[in-house]
Design a protein around this motif. Structure first.
Motif, PDB file in Angstrom:
ATOM      1  N   PHE A  57       0.871  -1.194  -0.056  1.00  0.00           N
ATOM      2  CA  PHE A  57       0.030  -0.008   0.019  1.00  0.00           C
ATOM      3  C   PHE A  57       1.096   1.253   0.094  1.00  0.00           C
ATOM      4  N   LYS A  58       1.553   1.322  -0.985  1.00  0.00           N
ATOM      5  CA  LYS A  58       2.560   2.309  -1.313  1.00  0.00           C
ATOM      6  C   LYS A  58       2.069   3.787  -1.195  1.00  0.00           C
ATOM      7  N   ASP A  59       2.585   4.755  -0.596  1.00  0.00           N
ATOM      8  CA  ASP A  59       1.927   6.048  -0.516  1.00  0.00           C
ATOM      9  C   ASP A  59       0.819   6.136   0.345  1.00  0.00           C
ATOM     10  N   TYR A  60       0.523   5.250   1.197  1.00  0.00           N
ATOM     11  CA  TYR A  60      -0.459   5.479   1.936  1.00  0.00           C
ATOM     12  C   TYR A  60      -0.020   4.959   3.400  1.00  0.00           C
ATOM     13  N   LYS A  61      -0.736   5.329   4.445  1.00  0.00           N
ATOM     14  CA  LYS A  61      -0.205   5.081   5.809  1.00  0.00           C
ATOM     15  C   LYS A  61      -0.845   3.889   6.395  1.00  0.00           C
ATOM     16  N   VAL A  62       0.069   3.195   7.054  1.00  0.00           N
ATOM     17  CA  VAL A  62      -0.256   1.662   7.811  1.00  0.00           C
ATOM     18  C   VAL A  62      -0.416   1.961   9.303  1.00  0.00           C
ATOM     19  N   ARG A  63      -1.468   1.844   9.919  1.00  0.00           N
ATOM     20  CA  ARG A  63      -1.480   1.949  11.333  1.00  0.00           C
ATOM     21  C   ARG A  63      -1.935   0.770  11.988  1.00  0.00           C
ATOM     22  N   THR A  64      -1.092   0.500  13.283  1.00  0.00           N
ATOM     23  CA  THR A  64      -1.377  -0.706  13.849  1.00  0.00           C
ATOM     24  C   THR A  64      -2.310  -0.231  14.935  1.00  0.00           C
ATOM     25  N   VAL A  65      -3.316  -1.120  15.247  1.00  0.00           N
ATOM     26  CA  VAL A  65      -4.532  -0.892  16.149  1.00  0.00           C
ATOM     27  C   VAL A  65      -4.573  -2.024  17.359  1.00  0.00           C
ATOM     28  N   TYR A  66      -3.954  -1.491  18.526  1.00  0.00           N
ATOM     29  CA  TYR A  66      -3.903  -2.329  19.681  1.00  0.00           C
ATOM     30  C   TYR A  66      -5.057  -2.498  20.586  1.00  0.00           C
ATOM     31  N   HIS A  67      -6.356  -1.759  20.026  1.00  0.00           N
ATOM     32  CA  HIS A  67      -7.292  -1.796  21.034  1.00  0.00           C
ATOM     33  C   HIS A  67      -8.549  -2.359  20.177  1.00  0.00           C
ATOM     34  N   GLN A  68      -9.712  -2.459  21.095  1.00  0.00           N
ATOM     35  CA  GLN A  68     -10.933  -3.212  20.337  1.00  0.00           C
ATOM     36  C   GLN A  68     -11.313  -2.187  19.517  1.00  0.00           C
ATOM     37  N   PRO A  69     -11.599  -2.794  18.128  1.00  0.00           N
ATOM     38  CA  PRO A  69     -12.148  -1.927  17.011  1.00  0.00           C
ATOM     39  C   PRO A  69     -13.259  -0.758  17.517  1.00  0.00           C
ATOM     40  N   ALA A  70     -14.059  -1.145  18.316  1.00  0.00           N
ATOM     41  CA  ALA A  70     -15.112  -0.341  19.052  1.00  0.00           C
ATOM     42  C   ALA A  70     -14.485   1.003  19.437  1.00  0.00           C
ATOM     43  N   SER A  71     -13.747   0.773  20.517  1.00  0.00           N
ATOM     44  CA  SER A  71     -13.030   1.999  20.962  1.00  0.00           C
ATOM     45  C   SER A  71     -12.068   2.817  20.051  1.00  0.00           C
ATOM     46  N   TYR A  72     -11.493   2.101  19.330  1.00  0.00           N
ATOM     47  CA  TYR A  72     -10.684   2.657  18.392  1.00  0.00           C
ATOM     48  C   TYR A  72     -11.450   3.514  17.355  1.00  0.00           C
ATOM     49  N   LEU A  73     -12.379   3.018  16.646  1.00  0.00           N
ATOM     50  CA  LEU A  73     -13.177   3.710  15.551  1.00  0.00           C
ATOM     51  C   LEU A  73     -13.810   4.721  16.173  1.00  0.00           C
ATOM     52  N   ILE A  74     -14.491   4.524  17.328  1.00  0.00           N
ATOM     53  CA  ILE A  74     -15.340   5.693  17.720  1.00  0.00           C
ATOM     54  C   ILE A  74     -14.295   6.699  18.352  1.00  0.00           C
ATOM     55  N   ALA A  75     -13.223   6.411  18.924  1.00  0.00           N
ATOM     56  CA  ALA A  75     -12.142   7.543  19.318  1.00  0.00           C
ATOM     57  C   ALA A  75     -11.717   8.498  17.859  1.00  0.00           C
TER      58      ALA A  75
END
Length: 401
Positions: A57-75
């Motif tokens: 995924f060149k030219d795009y940001k790769v983030r690592t999620v260490y939390h439940q998707p619910a809390s991460y996506l809401i935040a």
């Protein structure tokens, strides 16, 4: 000393000989646990795939999620407290059974808004099965331990996966609206890769997570299959799930090993190191008593305040104890408010906000943002680095204006 030296040589020789004998008897075993840990270099870790994601995924940001998707996506929503709005592809490799119902709901909302969800696992949460009306089944590999994988619409055919007792496949799904993107073959073809339209986005469900592991990516041309699977995903930012690896209790030996561990696995270097270490210890023991008395050098007292502050700050940085530091910053800030403006800080409500605004002469909206953010932090049990940074920015802004 002349009498002691031969004894020391014999002792060291015995130690080295015994250590060599023990090391020869030891058998090195391979850990085949399917951890899917992006930091693990073991056969069924996914460190190779994780490191290749920025290239895929060149030219795009790769983030690592260490939390439940619910809390991460809401935040990280438009109305959340995150540093960005989450948009792109959410990737989960293995161990997806941790997903709670609220996380499934948030992932579906994420897809409905025009984003992508990719899950590769042997099974999915029951809520996902019920929502998408899908069923899976298992076929045992009775002949050998080899499965044959292929992709539709991509020129990838008959990629072999060994050490496989059988295959999971989709036994029922909406064949009119869902698209089959790939198959596994034991005796005959079974769909194991689906594209599921959902709202304005797409869900990709894949039933063979082993293909993403180090063992398979580094063997023959199996990496081409993974490249083909990833080619179905749109080119945008990637959110890689790592919460599952924390929750599964994987021991994470790879992260705990020191940089010296690789050298100690080399037999020649290992015993050269141990021999030097033994002689060094013996040298220190027999030279502990110096012939001449040491003349003590008395150094003048130094101002160590700055060094102490650096040490404490490095301690917090290394331990990543964000909660402790956030609590201390809030406590110190409220103590200063009490001393400077003689205000009661036990209840941080609208009345307190109004009094603080009048006392300080600050803008009401700036004071309210700071107080609301402190109240929000007090209601949380889990903190991230961005929470600490944001709190510090609010407090600095309060004192600078």
């Amino acid at each position: 000393m002349k009498k002691v030296l031969p004894i020391l040589i014999i002792i060291v020789a015995l130690i080295v000989t015994a250590s060599l004998a023990i090391s020869i008897k030891r058998t090195k075993t391979v850990d085949w646990e399917e951890s899917y840990d992006e930091k693990s270099n073991k056969p069924y870790g996914v460190s190779v795939f994780y490191k290749e994601l920025p290239k895929l995924f060149k030219d795009y940001k790769v983030r690592t999620v260490y939390h439940q998707p619910a809390s991460y996506l809401i935040a990280n929503s438009e109305d959340g407290y995150g540093e960005h709005v989450a948009e792109g592809s959410f990737i989960i490799i293995g161990n997806s059974d941790y997903l709670e119902d609220d996380s499934v709901d948030e992932l579906l909302n994420f897809v409905d808004a025009g984003n992508t969800l990719f899950i590769s696992d042997y099974s999915f949460s029951q809520k996902l099965h019920d929502t998408l009306y899908i069923s899976t089944d298992f076929i045992e590999n009775e002949k050998d331990s080899i499965s044959h994988l292929s992709l539709k619409y991509v020129n990838i055919d008959d990629i072999l996966i060994d050490r496989n007792e059988g295959d999971m496949y989709f036994s029922s799904f909406d064949s009119i609206n869902y698209s089959i993107l790939g198959y596994s073959k034991i005796d005959y073809l079974h769909p194991n890769f689906l594209q599921v339209p959902f709202g304005n986005g797409n869900i990709y469900l894949h039933l063979e997570p082993k293909v993403f592991t180090n063992y398979n990516l580094l063997k023959e041309d199996r990496y081409k299959y993974v490249e083909g699977v990833m080619s179905y995903l749109p080119a945008n930012d990637v959110y890689f799930d790592s919460y599952t690896k924390i929750q599964t209790g994987y021991d994470g030996d790879v992260e705990k090993e020191s940089n010296l561990s690789w050298f100690l696995e080399q037999l020649s270097f290992k015993w050269a190191w141990y021999t030097a270490l033994v002689f060094g210890i013996l040298f220190m023991i027999f030279n502990a008593k110096r012939r001449q008395r040491i003349i003590k050098i008395i150094k003048p007292l130094q101002n160590t305040t700055v060094a102490f502050v650096k040490t404490v700050s490095n301690l917090y940085f290394e331990t990543q104890d964000h909660k402790n530091l956030i609590d201390k910053k809030i406590t110190y800030f409220l103590e200063k408010i009490r001393n400077d403006y003689n205000l009661d800080t036990s209840v941080l409500d609208d009345v307190f906000t109004e009094k603080l605004t009048l006392k300080t002469g600050k803008k009401h909206e700036d004071v309210k943002k700071l107080v609301d953010f402190i109240n929000w932090l007090k209601s949380k049990n889990e903190f991230f680095e961005e929470n600490l940074v944001k709190l510090n920015r609010h407090i600095e802004a309060f004192y600078s204006k």
